[in-house]
Design a protein around this motif. Structure first.
Motif, PDB file in Angstrom:
ATOM      1  N   GLY A  94      -7.447  42.886   1.595  1.00  7.57           N
ATOM      2  CA  GLY A  94      -7.507  43.688   2.828  1.00  7.57           C
ATOM      3  C   GLY A  94      -8.340  42.968   3.887  1.00  7.57           C
ATOM      4  N   ALA A 116      -9.895  49.791   4.082  1.00  6.86           N
ATOM      5  CA  ALA A 116      -8.822  50.438   4.849  1.00  6.86           C
ATOM      6  C   ALA A 116      -9.117  50.443   6.349  1.00  6.86           C
ATOM      7  CB  ALA A 116      -8.610  51.860   4.345  1.00  6.86           C
ATOM      8  N   SER A 175      -7.164  47.932   9.503  1.00  7.70           N
ATOM      9  CA  SER A 175      -6.323  48.749  10.380  1.00  7.70           C
ATOM     10  C   SER A 175      -6.039  48.025  11.701  1.00  7.70           C
ATOM     11  CB  SER A 175      -7.045  50.076  10.655  1.00  7.70           C
ATOM     12  OG  SER A 175      -6.674  50.590  11.913  1.00  7.70           O
ATOM     13  N   SER A 228      -0.194  47.322   8.637  1.00  9.57           N
ATOM     14  CA  SER A 228      -1.589  47.487   8.205  1.00  9.57           C
ATOM     15  C   SER A 228      -1.836  48.779   7.439  1.00  9.57           C
ATOM     16  CB  SER A 228      -2.545  47.381   9.407  1.00  9.57           C
ATOM     17  OG  SER A 228      -2.549  48.555  10.183  1.00  9.57           O
ATOM     18  N   ASP A 229      -0.764  49.490   7.045  1.00 12.86           N
ATOM     19  CA  ASP A 229      -0.967  50.655   6.169  1.00 12.86           C
ATOM     20  C   ASP A 229      -1.649  50.176   4.890  1.00 12.86           C
ATOM     21  OD1 ASP A 229       0.081  52.530   7.887  1.00 12.86           O
ATOM     22  OD2 ASP A 229       2.121  52.376   7.069  1.00 12.86           O
ATOM     23  N   TYR A 230      -2.607  50.941   4.438  1.00 12.19           N
ATOM     24  CA  TYR A 230      -3.416  50.566   3.276  1.00 12.19           C
ATOM     25  C   TYR A 230      -2.659  50.876   1.992  1.00 12.19           C
ATOM     26  CZ  TYR A 230      -7.350  50.784  -0.023  1.00 12.19           C
ATOM     27  OH  TYR A 230      -8.197  50.595  -1.090  1.00 12.19           O
ATOM     28  N   TYR A 231      -2.525  49.881   1.144  1.00  7.83           N
ATOM     29  CA  TYR A 231      -1.929  50.139  -0.177  1.00  7.83           C
ATOM     30  C   TYR A 231      -2.991  49.908  -1.247  1.00  7.83           C
ATOM     31  CZ  TYR A 231       0.878  50.050  -4.350  1.00  7.83           C
ATOM     32  OH  TYR A 231       1.350  50.325  -5.605  1.00  7.83           O
ATOM     33  N   SER A 232      -3.301  50.969  -1.972  1.00 14.92           N
ATOM     34  CA  SER A 232      -4.409  50.937  -2.929  1.00 14.92           C
ATOM     35  C   SER A 232      -4.040  50.257  -4.239  1.00 14.92           C
ATOM     36  CB  SER A 232      -4.863  52.366  -3.240  1.00 14.92           C
ATOM     37  OG  SER A 232      -3.848  53.013  -4.002  1.00 14.92           O
ATOM     38  N   SER A 264       0.331  46.862   3.732  1.00 16.19           N
ATOM     39  CA  SER A 264      -0.599  45.765   3.422  1.00 16.19           C
ATOM     40  C   SER A 264       0.130  44.442   3.181  1.00 16.19           C
ATOM     41  CB  SER A 264      -1.481  46.106   2.207  1.00 16.19           C
ATOM     42  OG  SER A 264      -2.114  47.349   2.366  1.00 16.19           O
ATOM     43  N   ALA A 302      -4.338  46.045  -1.516  1.00 12.19           N
ATOM     44  CA  ALA A 302      -5.306  45.659  -0.490  1.00 12.19           C
ATOM     45  C   ALA A 302      -6.646  45.260  -1.101  1.00 12.19           C
ATOM     46  CB  ALA A 302      -5.494  46.798   0.509  1.00 12.19           C
ATOM     47  N   THR A 303      -6.893  45.685  -2.337  1.00  9.01           N
ATOM     48  CA  THR A 303      -8.184  45.364  -2.955  1.00  9.01           C
ATOM     49  C   THR A 303      -8.106  44.152  -3.895  1.00  9.01           C
ATOM     50  OG1 THR A 303      -7.744  46.985  -4.678  1.00  9.01           O
ATOM     51  CG2 THR A 303      -9.058  47.741  -2.817  1.00  9.01           C
TER      52      THR A 303
END
Ligand SMILES: *[C@@H]1O[C@H](CO)[C@@H](O)[C@H](O)[C@H]1NC(C)=O
Ligand SMILES: *[C@@H]1O[C@H](CO)[C@@H](O)[C@H](O)[C@H]1NC(C)=O
Length: 480
Positions: A302, A252, A256, A392-396, A473, A426-427
């Motif tokens: 990511g 994350a 960013s 670039s918001d993190y999406y899990s 993401s 992102a992973t």
């Protein structure tokens, strides 16, 4: 935990993903101060001892590099070097590319020799090459002999490095630092400058040295500091200055956009000092996390988004080329490809290459202080070619995926088309069965052949404006 009514509503309605809107006007032509782009800003660095393996014994290498050439018309620039360049000694008598022994196939050698065939192999590459040679062992004559072999065989040679990350020489008491007595930036500069003159004179070639090559955060050990120690004779042999960078962090934090922009700010003064002297500045060796990468960060999608945004932002700050490092074959978390599997970061590098392909100028419409990026790439006539939009918001991967609406004004025509870079989360990792896609396409494991149907999204333009929705993401490359 006491929730406000608004938070409570969010708790009840996770499917109501948040979408915000930001609006920008695409300039009709590249503004004054727009970055001037290198024709091939996205490069690859190969660890010195591993370079022959990549070029002779890893099938994907040629195709992965060629895919970029297909986009830009130029093979990506490469650099051969790293820690093992300072452990390598030229051996005129060996016919082997490299000679070394390791206990385990994934170990890096503590010592190695290489023959002239090493440089002949590098000479077969159709793009530009920077070769990193040894300074740590303080064997100037051997380095001169190797430099002569490189120079006489390689029409594609643009520069030679003299030592890798010299700030660490004193830690392990390497000969050049031990002989110097002390090892401050000033001591290293004295050594670098002397070697640049000696090697340049032996080759009878000006503008041949890629100087600097440190990893510590500038200004200490940086180009600005080094330039201040160099007289006209030294400078006449310097082709360009380089620095290394491995930001590290979690998936994350790495991806960013504000983090990336902040990280690269440390090079602003470096680039300014170098361009003032009429020389280029490059990131000669870089990747997500040092030491081959982090197992749970570097192979992810990511990290691909980091790769994409990082090289765009670097190019925006007039860092001419960015060489992403590739280490030991078989033990390299950040590598873009290996023998058996693609690395997700390749998709980010590919998207950035597609964004800048054929571009001459670039500007950003965002300030770098938020999670959202808008780059505009212009042609040689300064007319907008493309926009790259990045959320670039993190999406899990669990819960609803938020999105961002980018409204672009100043457009002409009735429609524009776009290609999306996306993945399940992102992973996501290719080696775990979850490949990213760019415009619906993927790259095959082991061959790097592009596969799938190239897919564009069409957006209608109304009154010169269109709205693009980019999920957390994700990135979208818009073609004007
Ligand atoms: C190529 O790689 C394989 C797999 O690691 C290895 O067994 C083989 O010895 C290598 N061949 C050469 C010529 O380096
Ligand atoms: C320039 O610097 C080098 C060492 O960095 C020195 O050997 C040389 O004498 C200097 N040349 C002039 C003209 O001052």
């Amino acid at each position: 935990m006491i929730l406000s009514s608004k938070q409570f509503l969010w708790f009840l309605c996770p499917a109501l993903a948040h979408t915000a809107t930001i609006s920008y006007t695409v300039p009709a032509s590249a503004p004054n101060g727009a970055a001037e782009l290198d024709p091939a800003p996205v490069g690859v660095s190969f660890e010195f001892f591993a370079f022959p393996s990549y070029f002779t014994n890893v099938t994907a290498t040629n195709q992965c590099l060629k895919n970029f050439q297909t986009l830009t018309g130029k093979w990506p620039p490469i650099r051969i070097g790293g820690t093992t360049q300072d452990r390598a000694t030229y051996d005129a008598s060996t016919s082997a590319y490299v000679v070394y022994n390791v206990a385990n196939p994934t170990d890096a050698p503590a010592s190695l020799t290489f023959g002239s065939s090493f440089m002949k192999l590098a000479a077969t590459y159709s793009g530009s090459v920077v070769v990193g040679l040894n300074r740590a062992l303080d064997n100037l004559q051997n380095t001169i002999a190797a430099a002569k072999v490189a120079k006489s065989n390689m029409n594609n040679l643009i520069a030679i490095e003299l030592g890798n990350e010299p700030e660490y020489y004193s830690r392990t008491n390497l000969p050049v630092a031990a002989h110097a007595g002390s090892w401050t930036p000033a001591d290293d500069a004295k050594s670098q400058n002397n070697w640049a003159i000696q090697v340049g004179q032996a080759l009878d070639t000006k503008l041949i040295i890629q100087a600097g090559n440190s990893n510590d955060s500038p200004p200490k050990w940086g180009a600005e500091e080094l330039i201040a120690t160099q007289n006209a004779t030294v400078k006449s042999y310097i082709h360009n200055y380089a620095h290394h960078n491995y930001p590290g962090g979690t998936v994350a934090s790495l991806m960013s956009h504000s983090g990336i922009s902040n990280n690269l700010k440390m090079f602003n003064a470096e680039v300014a000092a170098t361009t003032k002297k009429g020389k280029e500045y490059v990131l000669g060796e870089t990747n997500s996390v040092s030491g081959g990468g982090a197992a749970n960060v570097s192979p992810t999608y990511g990290a691909a988004l980091w790769t994409m945004d990082y090289v765009l932002r670097a190019s925006l700050t007039n860092i001419k080329r960015t060489y992403f490092h590739h280490g030991t074959v078989g033990l390299c978390y950040y590598c873009w490809w290996g023998r058996y599997s693609m690395g997700a970061p390749y998709f980010g590098a590919y998207t950035a290459t597609a964004a800048m392909a054929g571009g001459s100028y670039m500007s950003a419409l965002d300030t770098g202080s938020t999670a959202y990026a808008v780059y505009i790439i212009y042609d040689s006539a300064r007319k907008p070619l493309r926009a790259l939009l990045y959320n670039s918001d993190y999406y899990s991967g669990s819960g609803s995926r938020s999105s961002q609406n980018f409204v672009l004004g100043g457009l002409s025509g009735a429609t524009v088309k776009a290609k999306r870079l996306t993945a399940a989360s992102a992973t996501s990792r290719v080696d775990q069965g979850s490949s990213p896609t760019f415009g619906g396409q993927t790259f095959a494991d082991a061959s790097c052949n592009i596969g799938g149907k190239e897919t564009f999204e069409d957006k209608s333009v109304a009154s010169g404006s269109a709205t693009f929705t980019v999920a957390a993401s994700e990135a979208l490359l818009v073609y004007f």
